[in-house]
Design an enzyme around this catalytic site. Structure first.
Site, PDB file in Angstrom:
ATOM      1  N   ARG A 105      12.236 -61.583  95.709  1.00 16.22           N
ATOM      2  CA  ARG A 105      11.481 -62.592  96.472  1.00 16.22           C
ATOM      3  C   ARG A 105      11.968 -62.632  97.913  1.00 16.22           C
ATOM      4  NH1 ARG A 105      13.912 -68.296  93.960  1.00 16.22           N
ATOM      5  NH2 ARG A 105      16.101 -67.733  94.176  1.00 16.22           N
ATOM      6  N   CYS A 109       9.281 -60.829 106.841  1.00 20.27           N
ATOM      7  CA  CYS A 109       9.900 -61.071 108.139  1.00 20.27           C
ATOM      8  C   CYS A 109       9.170 -62.260 108.770  1.00 20.27           C
ATOM      9  CB  CYS A 109       9.760 -59.824 108.995  1.00 20.27           C
ATOM     10  SG  CYS A 109      10.248 -60.073 110.703  1.00 20.27           S
ATOM     11  N   ASN A 143       9.801 -71.802 100.043  1.00 22.37           N
ATOM     12  CA  ASN A 143      10.937 -72.150  99.192  1.00 22.37           C
ATOM     13  C   ASN A 143      12.229 -71.643  99.820  1.00 22.37           C
ATOM     14  OD1 ASN A 143      11.630 -73.106  96.247  1.00 22.37           O
ATOM     15  ND2 ASN A 143      12.869 -71.279  96.604  1.00 22.37           N
ATOM     16  N   GLU A 144      13.130 -72.554 100.103  1.00 20.94           N
ATOM     17  CA  GLU A 144      14.480 -72.224 100.578  1.00 20.94           C
ATOM     18  C   GLU A 144      14.483 -71.183 101.700  1.00 20.94           C
ATOM     19  OE1 GLU A 144      16.941 -71.254  97.202  1.00 20.94           O
ATOM     20  OE2 GLU A 144      17.348 -73.366  96.848  1.00 20.94           O
ATOM     21  N   GLU A 315      15.946 -79.610  93.639  1.00 17.61           N
ATOM     22  CA  GLU A 315      16.435 -78.855  92.486  1.00 17.61           C
ATOM     23  C   GLU A 315      17.868 -79.305  92.202  1.00 17.61           C
ATOM     24  OE1 GLU A 315      16.074 -74.629  93.150  1.00 17.61           O
ATOM     25  OE2 GLU A 315      14.021 -74.809  93.901  1.00 17.61           O
ATOM     26  N   TRP A 323      23.660 -67.187  88.893  1.00 17.07           N
ATOM     27  CA  TRP A 323      23.846 -66.348  90.078  1.00 17.07           C
ATOM     28  C   TRP A 323      25.255 -66.333  90.656  1.00 17.07           C
ATOM     29  CZ3 TRP A 323      25.272 -70.071  93.464  1.00 17.07           C
ATOM     30  CH2 TRP A 323      24.692 -71.343  93.336  1.00 17.07           C
ATOM     31  N   GLU A 363      16.058 -64.972  86.055  1.00 20.00           N
ATOM     32  CA  GLU A 363      16.828 -66.198  85.833  1.00 20.00           C
ATOM     33  C   GLU A 363      16.883 -66.598  84.364  1.00 20.00           C
ATOM     34  OE1 GLU A 363      15.251 -68.960  88.729  1.00 20.00           O
ATOM     35  OE2 GLU A 363      16.306 -67.928  90.346  1.00 20.00           O
ATOM     36  N   GLN A 364      16.807 -65.611  83.473  1.00 16.43           N
ATOM     37  CA  GLN A 364      16.794 -65.949  82.039  1.00 16.43           C
ATOM     38  C   GLN A 364      18.093 -66.587  81.571  1.00 16.43           C
ATOM     39  OE1 GLN A 364      17.390 -62.081  79.607  1.00 16.43           O
ATOM     40  NE2 GLN A 364      15.923 -61.580  81.195  1.00 16.43           N
ATOM     41  N   MET A 365      19.200 -66.382  82.334  1.00 16.74           N
ATOM     42  CA  MET A 365      20.468 -67.000  81.935  1.00 16.74           C
ATOM     43  C   MET A 365      20.690 -68.358  82.622  1.00 16.74           C
ATOM     44  SD  MET A 365      21.457 -64.823  79.785  1.00 16.74           S
ATOM     45  CE  MET A 365      23.137 -65.349  79.409  1.00 16.74           C
ATOM     46  N   HIS A 366      19.665 -68.860  83.302  1.00 17.86           N
ATOM     47  CA  HIS A 366      19.783 -70.135  84.028  1.00 17.86           C
ATOM     48  C   HIS A 366      19.319 -71.269  83.130  1.00 17.86           C
ATOM     49  CE1 HIS A 366      19.258 -73.180  87.093  1.00 17.86           C
ATOM     50  NE2 HIS A 366      19.656 -72.348  88.040  1.00 17.86           N
TER      51      HIS A 366
HETATM   52  C1  GAL Z   1      17.222 -71.881  93.955  1.00 19.70           C
HETATM   53  C2  GAL Z   1      15.760 -71.488  94.021  1.00 19.70           C
HETATM   54  C3  GAL Z   1      15.108 -71.521  92.657  1.00 19.70           C
HETATM   55  C4  GAL Z   1      16.004 -70.866  91.649  1.00 19.70           C
HETATM   56  C5  GAL Z   1      17.339 -71.540  91.640  1.00 19.70           C
HETATM   57  C6  GAL Z   1      18.298 -70.984  90.613  1.00 19.70           C
HETATM   58  O1  GAL Z   1      17.932 -71.329  95.013  1.00 19.70           O
HETATM   59  O2  GAL Z   1      15.031 -72.327  94.879  1.00 19.70           O
HETATM   60  O3  GAL Z   1      13.863 -70.866  92.706  1.00 19.70           O
HETATM   61  O4  GAL Z   1      16.132 -69.515  91.961  1.00 19.70           O
HETATM   62  O5  GAL Z   1      17.927 -71.390  92.897  1.00 19.70           O
HETATM   63  O6  GAL Z   1      19.526 -71.650  90.654  1.00 19.70           O
END
Ligand code: GAL
Length: 633
Positions: A105, A109, A143-144, A315, A323, A363-366
């Site tokens: 993602r 630029c 997003n971010e 969030e 991560w 992000e399956q481990m999140h």
């Molecule tokens: C944030 C992001 C989310 C997700 C999350 C995972 O930085 O906005 O989409 O990736 O982290 O912790």
């Protein structure tokens, strides 16, 4: 303002038959907001111009029917694959000139005009369709920004835009050459088209060139955001926000925030402790499952300023993330603690990330509030507890703090460009000042550098400011309280040359900086009466009154009236001692908090947060590990 809870949800990840049950469970839990859509571009427009809103119509209707209010995200952080066929040159290039490719993602630029137009267009069609939808009660743009190191791009689009930006800022290359000091090393230009981005040079590029590139890159984020905001506002009266991050300083968040109605940020306390904070091993071990006791508070207070009083958590970590190098689980109680801490700092709404853990992809481990099979995850019980407590605790409001800390993005860039010591980092310096204030039990307002009015504060800190802007200079002249500036504050011009005469140039303060030195780990400058400077030390001369001295007898802190200047970077304990001393002078009663306990005052209540892994007793009450208690003021 009534407090509320919410969650991040991805209807496009789940069968449609699942949505009503998910929505009903969210509502039954007591959530009132749900954020959706921010990565869904490939489903909203699977091929150029082939807009598919039917599924989103139904998702919003289902969520809305359960009483949930929707935050609708623009999907511009994840351009679909076909966008790249249309604009093969839309990718950002890193400083080594390598493309940052498709397959995750944020692969764009900020300076690419074609991509910016595509974003404007998708924001417009979404706003046209949902701008008056009764369930869409807020918008999130992108997003971010800056996540995954994406603010700076060295693409051809960025180079062309940078040249335009320079031409507008300096008007002539003569003016630019003068401002940057390009006579040095024969770096003079005679056309803006000769100026490249500051990378791949043999040795350091000119610091003024680098600072200009950082200013430009920040302005590109502001412009990119503004383009979408303008489209949404034409069709919707709902508030617009963006979800910022922790310790991302490479664009000016105040400037982006000026175009938005609310600031929000994404809080991952345990991930941040392990991968975004300098701390010794003992500290990291002690707070392994809680996060650093000041990291969340700092950002809450920062984003309250960015949002001009209005801010959310978009969030909130509810369990292990995926991560960080290691991903421990929160101590039982921490999800509740983080939630109440955000509310105590003035958050209107807190959303957990995410509803159900995704069994597929990156992000399956999140963790989510639900496991991948839809069973309640451990955080659920704590969220339910918060919901019950919210019903019992009336709104407390945010009180203005008596203490202010000035935080400036341009200074972050300046010291990144020219740290002078490998570990001189602006965020780290500001954070160490914040920690000292919080250890003394103080509630803090973070202030932008252009603050023109400090009245109402009893104590203000301005460490590390590259320049003292005229409005701040004026405010300091009139200030009745105690201000602590330095180290390094006021040491540069706006163009990153040494301010002359060398010194902080503070009102009434006769102090000259004769020499600065940076100190490697392990080296220190001991202070008389205890304490030490680390990282940085300035040799001062002048007539200003000396308040603290080094063991060698050099000035460590000087003052003129209520304005103090610190000539070095105190270690944590020394900073805490200095703050206690200044509190006394400012008529503030500091608290003697146990390690890991933090306090925050609202308009009506005092909250105590125990980040320590053990119970503590304070003020006659015992606070369990990961506990929160509050008393009426
Ligand atoms: C944030 C992001 C989310 C997700 C999350 C995972 O930085 O906005 O989409 O990736 O982290 O912790």
């Amino acid at each position: 303002m009534k407090r509320a809870l919410g969650v991040c949800y991805y209807p496009e990840h789940w069968p449609e038959a699942q949505w009503p049950e998910d929505a009903a469970r969210m509502a039954a839990l007591g959530l009132s907001w749900v954020r959706i859509g921010e990565f869904a571009w490939s489903r909203l427009e699977p091929a150029p111009g082939d807009l598919r809103f039917d599924w989103l119509d139904r998702a919003i209707a289902v969520l809305g029917a359960s009483g949930l209010r929707v935050v609708l995200g623009t999907p511009t952080a994840t351009p679909p694959r076909w966008m790249l066929d249309r604009y093969p040159d839309m990718l950002a290039l890193d400083a080594d000139g390598r493309a940052r490719k498709f397959g995750s993602r944020r692969h764009y630029c900020f300076s690419h005009d074609g991509y910016r137009d595509a974003c404007r267009r998708i924001a417009r069609v979404l706003a046209e369709r949902y701008g008056t939808n009764p369930h869409v009660a807020a918008w999130q743009v992108d997003n971010e920004y800056g996540c995954h190191d994406t603010t700076h791009s060295y693409s051809a689009a960025a180079r062309a835009a940078f040249r335009d930006w320079l031409a507008q800022r300096y008007q002539s290359t003569q003016a630019l050459n003068r401002a940057w000091g390009n006579v040095f090393w024969s770096m003079e230009y005679d056309s803006f088209d000769q100026i490249d981005l500051p990378h791949l040079t043999v040795t350091d590029p000119n610091p003024a060139h680098q600072l200009a590139f950082r200013r430009f890159s920040s302005d590109q984020v502001v412009g990119f955001n503004r383009a979408q905001v303008a489209e949404i506002r034409k069709h919707s009266a709902a508030p617009i926000l963006h979800n910022y991050m922790g310790r991302v300083t490479d664009f000016d968040h105040y400037a982006v925030g000026a175009d938005l109605d609310i600031a929000s940020w994404d809080s991952y306390p345990i991930g941040f402790l392990s991968d975004r904070l300098e701390a010794d091993a003992a500290h990291k071990a002690r707070f392994l499952r809680q996060g650093d006791p000041d990291m969340q508070g700092f950002h809450h207070d920062l984003y309250r300023a960015v949002g001009r009083g209005r801010w959310w958590i978009m969030e909130q970590q509810p369990g292990p993330v995926n991560w960080a190098p290691y991903n421990p689980a929160p101590l039982p109680g921490m999800v509740r603690l983080w939630t109440w801490e955000a509310f105590a700092h003035g958050a209107e709404t807190l959303c957990y990330f995410r509803w159900r853990q995704a069994p597929f992809a990156q992000e399956q481990m999140h963790a989510g509030l639900l496991g991948p099979d839809g069973a309640d995850a451990p955080a659920m019980a704590e969220v339910a507890q918060v919901v019950a407590e919210m019903a019992a605790l009336p709104d407390a409001g945010t009180a203005r703090a008596r203490v202010g800390l000035i935080f400036d993005y341009t200074s972050c860039w300046a010291w990144e460009v020219q740290p002078q010591g490998a570990d001189f980092d602006m965020f780290r310096l500001a954070f160490s000042a914040y920690r000292a204030l919080r250890r003394a039990g103080l509630s803090v307002d973070i202030l932008p550098p252009e603050t023109g009015d400090l009245s109402g504060y009893d104590l203000v800190l301005g460490p590390g400011l590259m320049t003292i802007p005229p409005s701040l200079q004026q405010a300091l002249t009139q200030f009745q309280g105690i201000a602590l500036m330095g180290p390094r504050s006021g040491s540069k011009t706006d163009e990153m040359s040494i301010a002359l005469p060398p010194g902080p140039g503070l009102p009434g303060l006769d102090a000259r900086v004769d020499l600065v030195e940076s100190l490697p780990p392990g080296a220190e400058v001991p202070l008389k009466g205890g304490g030490r400077f680390v990282h940085w030390f300035e040799h001062l001369s002048g007539q200003a009154r000396v308040v603290r001295e080094t063991v060698q007898g050099a000035p460590a802190m000087v003052r003129a009236g209520g304005i103090y200047y610190l000539s070095g970077w105190p270690d944590d304990q020394t900073f805490a001692d200095i703050i206690r001393d200044l509190c006394t002078r400012a008529g503030i009663d500091p608290l003697d908090l146990p390690d890991g306990v933090r306090v925050r005052d609202t308009g009506t209540h005092r909250f105590y947060f125990n980040y320590a892994p053990d119970p503590v007793t304070f003020g006659g009450q015992t606070i369990p590990a990961a506990g929160v208690v509050w008393t009426e003021l």
